[in-house]
Design a protein around this motif. Structure first.
Motif: not given
Lengths: 319, 346
Positions: A34, A74, A9, A72, A56
């Protein structure tokens, strides 16, 4: 040597976390993952010489041994997709999203209990700021009901928070009881658009039964504030804890008193401006959790704390 | 809308009135309404022809708390009582995202409330999306409520109102939570929304500057479709637009309300006045709310904190205004009172 880690993220939270991890004597940030090639976070990562990917979590799954700790940052939805795959790969995951898959963790309260969990969740910014105070009271007096009001500058609340404000209040409420040790809890969130933006403010109310020891409660709160301030330098009391006597008919029963704790959180100004203490406390807590996991991995590898830290410091000096 | 505003045609009401005595008035009674009071007030308002009656904790669903005051009776019981008592009136509820949650809306819909008023600070309309959509999906009427609307210019207010319209709101209110609007302030905001929205527009007025009725009439001239009142004005700060006064003035002005002025006066005198006989006094602290633009429900909390910490309520309110505190930040009253007490001691 430092323990390598990755951030998934590259938005605001991930980028602020990146700057904090760069200062860690224990963790070595080796990858920012990302999906958006135009992301400012990925550009900044490359600028700092950190590998950045737009694929990712794929690079992590292809070579899990290189990324034993994964942060994480995101969204809850994305994390629900990623979590089982990261767990299968053997990564230890620090979850900054509201997905709540793993146990809720607040570093000075219950981190040691959950160091073995494959996935730990950081609740909410309001939870990180207020649960320690509830726990500080609950360790010296029963807390039949705890309530918090968390006020943040409008500009520091992103679209995710805005569209899911219920998620904030409900998750934080449950943490006041589950982690803080209150019998019941309620959380309120307020957005204030004042310019210049206000610093994050948190107010904690704890119901107190007859016979509480005010000095013990106040002392426990002050000690806890110091513990949090050790990893969130801008976390502070606005005033000494206040004890107010009245008849309060709370959901946890009628009580004769409450303690009111007024807190302010000023951010470190890493990626966000200092008013965004709410975002700073999340990323600072994540670093704290990640560093504890890293020490746990050292211990598992037979490295003493001192060996690890010395290697880490040497690494840091070389960087 | 004609320049003379709405008068109503063929005996049809020119606007829809929502009486909020049992919601905004909750502030004035420290959230201690009983089932019996709800029954008495709803029966009297229903008899007079009030079409919508709002019943909730003063700070909306889930407002019962340390920060705002605990409800003496669970608001779900009060809503249930209101639904059971009303023969014609719809029962409305208020809900502030950040204080209440979607589950609260589900529960009041089951109990029989049919109008959900979703309130945000005037710049934060985007936190109401899920709640407005949920109310609509439950078959409720959804009303957007933009609080402290004096703080931003009409053009910005319209942008926020358009967000609520896009989520499916049936009406958006200009909410003068601080009772800080002059007649021109109210007029320009209602006019901006009326010109820029295709849904209904409302005004919720407070009486801190003694302009609640005048502002409501100005809103009608600008084409407002809905207005709020509280019987005897019972509400936060110096109170709201007194429903019985608004109805009487409309009757004399040839504006149809659908409400019987004499029965409305009876409701005020017999059902509501006994609850707080001193309602309607605009004292210095109340004027300060309007003058400095401070959220109305801070008034009683500030008076209590002033007494506890030996400081002046007026000074607390002025400082809250300087700090640009928004609705819901009652915790900052303690913060300010402690600071003033320290200054005094130091």
């Amino acid at each position: 040597m430092k323990v390598p880690c990755a951030i998934v993220g590259s938005g605001n939270i991930g980028t602020d976390l990146m700057y904090k991890l760069r200062r860690s004597p224990v963790l070595d940030l080796v990858l920012v993952a990302g999906i958006d090639p135009a992301s400012d976070g990925l550009r900044r990562a490359r600028g700092l010489g950190i590998e950045a990917t737009v694929r990712g979590i794929e690079p992590i799954l292809e070579d899990p041994a290189s990324y034993p700790i994964v942060f994480e940052a995101t969204s809850a939805w994305v994390h629900r997709q990623n979590a089982p795959r990261l767990e299968e790969a053997g990564a230890r995951v620090v979850d900054l999203t509201p997905a709540k898959l793993g146990p809720l963790v607040v570093p000075p309260v219950n981190l040691d209990v959950h160091l073995g969990a494959p996935n730990v969740n950081l609740i909410t910014c309001g939870g990180q700021a207020t649960v320690p105070i509830v726990a500080a009271v609950a360790r010296v007096a029963p807390v039949p009901y705890a309530e918090i009001v968390s006020t943040v500058a409008s500009r520091s609340a992103g679209p995710g928070t805005r569209q899911n404000i219920d998620e904030f209040t409900k998750t934080t409420s449950s943490a006041l009881a589950e982690v803080g040790g209150a019998d019941t809890g309620k959380a309120i969130m307020i957005l204030n658009p004042a310019e210049p933006p206000i610093l994050m403010r948190n107010t904690v109310f704890c119901a107190l039964g007859e016979g509480y020891d005010a000095d013990a409660v106040a002392g426990s709160i002050v000690a806890m504030v110091d513990e949090v301030a050790a990893y969130v330098p801008g976390y502070r009391l606005k005033a000494d804890p206040v004890f107010e006597r009245d008849t309060y008919t709370t959901p946890g029963g009628t009580v004769p008193a409450r303690v009111v704790v007024l807190l302010e959180v000023e951010g470190a100004g890493d990626y966000f401006p200092p008013y965004a203490g709410n975002l700073d406390i999340m990323t600072a807590s994540a670093v704290r959790v990640g560093e504890s996991l890293a020490r746990e991995l050292w211990r598992a590898a037979g490295l003493s704390e001192r060996d690890g830290a010395r290697d880490g410091a040497r690494d840091g000096a070389r960087a | 809308m004609s320049a003379s505003g709405k008068t109503g045609e063929g005996g049809r009401p020119a606007f829809r009135l929502t009486d909020s005595t049992l919601r905004d008035g909750s502030h004035a009674v420290a959230h201690r309404f009983t089932r019996e009071q709800v029954r008495t007030v709803v029966a009297a308002l229903d008899r007079a022809g009030v079409p919508v009656i709002e019943v909730t904790h003063g700070d909306g669903l889930g407002g019962s708390s340390f920060n705002y005051g605990f409800s003496a009776t669970d608001e779900m019981e009060l809503v249930r009582e209101a639904v059971a008592t009303a023969t014609r009136a719809k029962i409305a509820v208020l809900m502030l995202p950040g204080i209440g949650v979607k589950e609260d809306i589900n529960r009041v819909a089951e109990v029989g409330a049919t109008v959900a008023r979703i309130a945000t600070h005037c710049t934060e309309a985007d936190i109401s999306e899920q709640h407005i959509k949920l109310a609509k999906s439950l078959g409720m009427e959804a009303v957007g409520f933009l609080m402290m609307a004096h703080m931003i210019e009409p053009g910005r207010l319209l942008e926020q109102a358009r967000l609520m319209e896009s989520y499916g709101a049936d009406c958006v209110y200009v909410v003068d939570s601080a009772g800080a609007m002059t007649i021109d302030d109210a007029r320009r905001r209602v006019a901006a929304l009326r010109a820029g929205l295709s849904i209904q527009v409302g005004l919720h007025a407070h009486n801190n500057l003694s302009l609640a009725v005048a502002n409501s009439l100005a809103a009608l001239e600008e084409g407002a479709d809905q207005l709020d009142g509280c019987t005897t004005g019972l509400g936060a700060g110096a109170g709201n637009c007194p429903t019985e006064l608004l109805v009487a003035v409309c009757a004399k002005s040839g504006i149809e309300t659908g409400i019987d002025p004499l029965r409305m006066m009876d409701a005020a005198e017999e059902a509501v006045r006994p609850i707080r006989p001193d309602q309607g006094v605009i004292d210095r602290d109340a004027i300060v709310l309007g003058y400095a633009g401070v959220y109305g429900s801070f008034l009683l909390h500030s008076k209590r904190a002033a007494e506890r910490y030996g400081v002046d309520a007026k000074d607390i309110l002025l400082e809250l205004g300087r700090r640009k505190m928004v609705g819901g930040q009652e915790d900052m009253i303690i913060d300010v009172a402690l600071e003033l007490a320290r200054e005094r001691a130091g």
